[in-house]
Design an enzyme around this catalytic site. Structure first.
Site, PDB file in Angstrom:
ATOM      1  N   ARG A 235       6.356  -7.999  -1.052  1.00  0.00           N
ATOM      2  CA  ARG A 235       6.467  -6.560  -1.272  1.00  0.00           C
ATOM      3  C   ARG A 235       5.400  -6.129  -2.268  1.00  0.00           C
ATOM      4  O   ARG A 235       5.142  -6.807  -3.268  1.00  0.00           O
ATOM      5  CB  ARG A 235       7.856  -6.176  -1.816  1.00  0.00           C
ATOM      6  CG  ARG A 235       8.986  -6.273  -0.799  1.00  0.00           C
ATOM      7  CD  ARG A 235       8.859  -5.169   0.252  1.00  0.00           C
ATOM      8  NE  ARG A 235       9.975  -5.145   1.180  1.00  0.00           N
ATOM      9  CZ  ARG A 235      10.014  -5.779   2.346  1.00  0.00           C
ATOM     10  NH1 ARG A 235       8.983  -6.535   2.706  1.00  0.00           N
ATOM     11  NH2 ARG A 235      11.056  -5.669   3.137  1.00  0.00           N
ATOM     12  N   GLU A 264       3.611   2.410   1.590  1.00  0.00           N
ATOM     13  CA  GLU A 264       2.921   2.129   2.854  1.00  0.00           C
ATOM     14  C   GLU A 264       3.176   3.235   3.874  1.00  0.00           C
ATOM     15  O   GLU A 264       4.320   3.676   4.018  1.00  0.00           O
ATOM     16  CB  GLU A 264       3.400   0.768   3.404  1.00  0.00           C
ATOM     17  CG  GLU A 264       3.027  -0.390   2.507  1.00  0.00           C
ATOM     18  CD  GLU A 264       3.689  -1.707   2.893  1.00  0.00           C
ATOM     19  OE1 GLU A 264       3.267  -2.755   2.376  1.00  0.00           O
ATOM     20  OE2 GLU A 264       4.647  -1.682   3.699  1.00  0.00           O
ATOM     21  N   HIS A 286       0.540  -5.153   6.500  1.00  0.00           N
ATOM     22  CA  HIS A 286       1.949  -5.562   6.536  1.00  0.00           C
ATOM     23  C   HIS A 286       2.312  -6.141   7.909  1.00  0.00           C
ATOM     24  O   HIS A 286       3.285  -5.721   8.544  1.00  0.00           O
ATOM     25  CB  HIS A 286       2.871  -4.391   6.193  1.00  0.00           C
ATOM     26  CG  HIS A 286       4.217  -4.835   5.674  1.00  0.00           C
ATOM     27  ND1 HIS A 286       4.892  -4.171   4.688  1.00  0.00           N
ATOM     28  CD2 HIS A 286       5.011  -5.888   6.018  1.00  0.00           C
ATOM     29  CE1 HIS A 286       6.040  -4.783   4.443  1.00  0.00           C
ATOM     30  NE2 HIS A 286       6.131  -5.828   5.240  1.00  0.00           N
TER      31      HIS A 286
END
Length: 322
Positions: A235, A264, A286
């Site tokens: 994270r 994000e 990600h």
């Protein structure tokens, strides 16, 4: 009884991945994306919500009396106010174990690319440097083997353990970091400060909680005497990103491989976005979790969780903060 199921962010799972219909009577409504202000309206009358990253807040829950289950389509559940769910009798489930191959493999893809300066050499070749060198190779960027390197692992769960397994195959020495600010965790853990001071690579595999937010900041970077690589496939909020760039500028670390940022998608002024073009920085969007195999396992487990909850044998329920 028919259940209304609403998937708030179906586009967070690739279109080629099949999310099978649950086996009980239901109405399934899928939205590609949902803004936070649309949550209450879209969940009106729903007994089950599927969310990957759309926040489920106390304010929203107060207006959704029919809701019985928040099925998170991910392992991390920091997008859900779990205390509010518990207070209102709303169950929360998550996905576990599906990423045991994809995330560690992505982690090592970043480590290998940075230790061997793959990005820098690719750019040099494209810029014509090979022809300029006048010989069969050139040595513009340092290359380091993994064998013998010390790998500091923050997070001793399934992913951290798998990363350690792969590290041993490469001949690395994995070190599981004791939790920051903790002591007496036993001989299997390396004290936090020692891990910072002696690691050649540091990789994060921790959940994001109030306790772990910003766990790596300038004091930690200043303690990294071996100039390690910093790898984060967990994270973004675990690392102070502005401090990370300062550490890169000051030569306190050798490079950074990040698959996550704090917020994000990132704003263009995000510190990592501004640093992403450097040879010793790799920023991926990600996707460490997102191999086709892992996504299908996630989708299957997601529906299993929902079916098991309705069937009275709930699986993967969250107890306390994850």
């Amino acid at each position: 009884m028919s259940h209304r199921i609403v998937f708030l962010d179906r586009a967070t799972i690739a279109p080629q991945i099949r999310v099978r219909p649950p086996s009980f009577a239901h109405e399934l409504i899928e939205h590609a994306h949902t803004h936070p202000e649309q949550v209450v309206e879209r969940l009106a009358g729903a007994s089950i919500v599927i969310t990957n990253k759309v926040p489920i807040t106390d304010v929203a829950l107060a207006q959704l009396p029919a809701l019985k289950l928040v099925a998170v389509a991910a392992t991390g559940t920091d997008c859900v106010d779990k205390a509010a769910c518990a207070a209102r009798g709303v169950a929360v489930s998550n996905i576990r174990g599906y990423a045991v191959n994809t995330v560690p493999e992505h982690t090592f893809a970043l480590i290998l690319a940075l230790r061997r300066n793959i990005v820098a050499y690719r750019e040099s070749v494209l810029a014509g440097r090979w022809q300029e060198s006048g010989q069969f190779c050139f040595f513009d960027h340092p290359i380091r083997d993994l064998r013998g390197a010390r790998l500091g692992i923050i997070g001793e769960g399934v992913l951290g353990q798998r990363v350690a397994e792969i590290a041993r195959v490469f001949g690395m020495q994995p070190l599981f970091a004791a939790h920051k600010g903790s002591s007496g965790l036993g001989p299997l853990y390396t004290p936090w400060q020692e891990m910072l001071e002696t690691s050649d690579v540091i990789t994060l595999h921790s959940p994001l909680t109030q306790q772990t937010r910003g766990m790596i900041a300038m004091p930690e970077f200043e303690a990294m005497t071996r100039r390690p690589l910093i790898i984060n496939t967990a994270r973004g909020g675990l690392v102070d990103e502005a401090a990370l760039v300062r550490a890169l500028d000051a030569g306190l670390i050798a490079g950074a491989g990040f698959d996550v940022v704090d917020g994000e998608p990132p704003a263009t002024e995000n510190p990592l976005m501004r640093a992403a073009a450097r040879h010793n920085v790799i920023l991926t969007p990600h996707v460490a979790w997102a191999s086709d195999e892992a996504q299908q396992a996630l989708a299957d487990q997601l529906v299993d969780n929902i079916e098991n909850f309705i069937g009275g044998r709930p699986t993967n329920l969250i107890h306390g903060a994850y």
